[in-house]
Design a protein around this motif. Sequence first.
Motif, PDB file in Angstrom:
ATOM      1  N   PRO A   1       1.012  -1.090  -0.020  1.00  0.00           N
ATOM      2  CA  PRO A   1      -0.060  -0.190   0.228  1.00  0.00           C
ATOM      3  C   PRO A   1       1.153   1.325  -0.306  1.00  0.00           C
ATOM      4  CG  PRO A   1       0.187  -0.743   2.609  1.00  0.00           C
ATOM      5  CD  PRO A   1       1.020  -1.661   1.185  1.00  0.00           C
ATOM      6  N   ILE A   2       0.350   1.848  -0.486  1.00  0.00           N
ATOM      7  CA  ILE A   2       0.828   3.110  -0.264  1.00  0.00           C
ATOM      8  C   ILE A   2       0.282   4.598   0.998  1.00  0.00           C
ATOM      9  CG2 ILE A   2       0.283   6.053  -1.164  1.00  0.00           C
ATOM     10  CD1 ILE A   2       0.127   4.627  -3.975  1.00  0.00           C
ATOM     11  N   GLY A   3       1.293   4.969   2.212  1.00  0.00           N
ATOM     12  CA  GLY A   3       0.380   5.119   3.804  1.00  0.00           C
ATOM     13  C   GLY A   3       0.162   6.836   2.820  1.00  0.00           C
TER      14      GLY A   3
ATOM     15  N   ARG B   1      -7.835  -1.168  -2.578  1.00  0.00           N
ATOM     16  CA  ARG B   1      -8.314  -1.016  -1.165  1.00  0.00           C
ATOM     17  C   ARG B   1      -7.739  -0.320  -0.905  1.00  0.00           C
ATOM     18  NH1 ARG B   1      -6.598  -6.235  -2.072  1.00  0.00           N
ATOM     19  NH2 ARG B   1      -5.334  -6.067  -0.251  1.00  0.00           N
ATOM     20  N   VAL B   2      -8.805   0.354   0.434  1.00  0.00           N
ATOM     21  CA  VAL B   2      -8.585   1.158   1.653  1.00  0.00           C
ATOM     22  C   VAL B   2      -8.150   0.921   2.882  1.00  0.00           C
ATOM     23  CG1 VAL B   2      -8.710   4.274   2.074  1.00  0.00           C
ATOM     24  CG2 VAL B   2      -8.885   3.515   0.131  1.00  0.00           C
TER      25      VAL B   2
ATOM     26  N   PHE C   1      -4.177   1.447  -0.799  1.00  0.00           N
ATOM     27  CA  PHE C   1      -3.863   2.986   0.341  1.00  0.00           C
ATOM     28  C   PHE C   1      -4.071   2.870   1.740  1.00  0.00           C
ATOM     29  CE2 PHE C   1      -4.885   4.690  -3.438  1.00  0.00           C
ATOM     30  CZ  PHE C   1      -4.262   5.503  -3.729  1.00  0.00           C
ATOM     31  N   VAL C   2      -3.159   3.371   3.023  1.00  0.00           N
ATOM     32  CA  VAL C   2      -3.468   2.522   4.403  1.00  0.00           C
ATOM     33  C   VAL C   2      -3.617   4.141   4.798  1.00  0.00           C
ATOM     34  CG1 VAL C   2      -2.817   2.319   6.076  1.00  0.00           C
ATOM     35  CG2 VAL C   2      -2.233   0.875   4.317  1.00  0.00           C
ATOM     36  N   TYR C   3      -4.827   4.950   5.306  1.00  0.00           N
ATOM     37  CA  TYR C   3      -5.270   6.387   5.455  1.00  0.00           C
ATOM     38  C   TYR C   3      -5.066   6.599   6.998  1.00  0.00           C
ATOM     39  CZ  TYR C   3      -6.867  11.179   6.386  1.00  0.00           C
ATOM     40  OH  TYR C   3      -6.461  12.652   6.924  1.00  0.00           O
ATOM     41  N   LEU C   4      -4.430   7.494   7.842  1.00  0.00           N
ATOM     42  CA  LEU C   4      -4.146   7.164   9.036  1.00  0.00           C
ATOM     43  C   LEU C   4      -4.122   8.971   9.534  1.00  0.00           C
ATOM     44  CD1 LEU C   4      -0.988   5.677  11.287  1.00  0.00           C
ATOM     45  CD2 LEU C   4      -2.534   8.132  12.186  1.00  0.00           C
TER      46      LEU C   4
END
Length: 272
Positions: free
Chosen positions: A5-7, A240-241, A31-34
């Motif tokens: 994933p892209i952070g 995916r997210v 994607f990983v959204y923080l």
Amino acid sequence: MNRQPIGVFDSGIGGLSVLQALQAALPLEHFVYLDDSLHAPYGERDDAHVVDRSRAITAYLRQTHGIKALVIACNTATMAAVALLRAEHPDLPIVGVEPGLKPAAAASHTKRVGVIGTRGTVTSAKFNALRLGLQEQAEFIVQPCDGLADAISRSVETQDDLKVIALCAEYTCAMGRFGLNSGDIDTLVLGCTHYVFAQAHLARLVGPQVRILSTGEPVARRTQFLLEQAGALNRTGPGRVALITTGDPAVLQAAARRWLGFATDDAVRWVV
């Protein structure tokens, strides 16, 4: 590596506007959204706090999620920490956001450009260097907007934009006259990713003739370019997210549903 994933991280939910642009440009990517809302607002904290949080989040995203690239979807964190993070992670493509002063100066006919942002962004050394480097191309009317990013975040919980509208009105009024006549501000730069979610209110206040510039699309183009260069684009989707927060997962879920149309209750709480 291509399927890693892209952070993406921000001090809150504002970075969802950047995630939206990234998904549009890179629909096959994961994607990983923080959302670091427990430690927000970054824009009203000192640089040491922002740097510490940026380093901790980057380490977490690398170690736990194996990200192949990082997008700092926060102007304040970019200003304070992007150079350090690039030095500490030379193998990781890192893209930051910064107010679009250069395209705004080029687009402006009156050569008076308004810039709104958090105090941490518009008082930073990096921002001032950027502004001074363009001072012969346009006059920049810079307005720190204390409390606006927080009000936008809180509007998700309250379902009430009255505070957001009031702050937008207060700050745009303080900047002077908007329009296309000589001496008017004809271009407005959104120097915080949260402000994209108040763009409709801002447009009504400054008028339809004023151009409003944000940074999501340029960031998405830059991310795509770096991944292409590295041969790291995912070609097999669908993307995916994953949503992660240090705050209340319900708030992040509600924001993703309201502004991105996500049908998800899968936000995860992470505390460090």
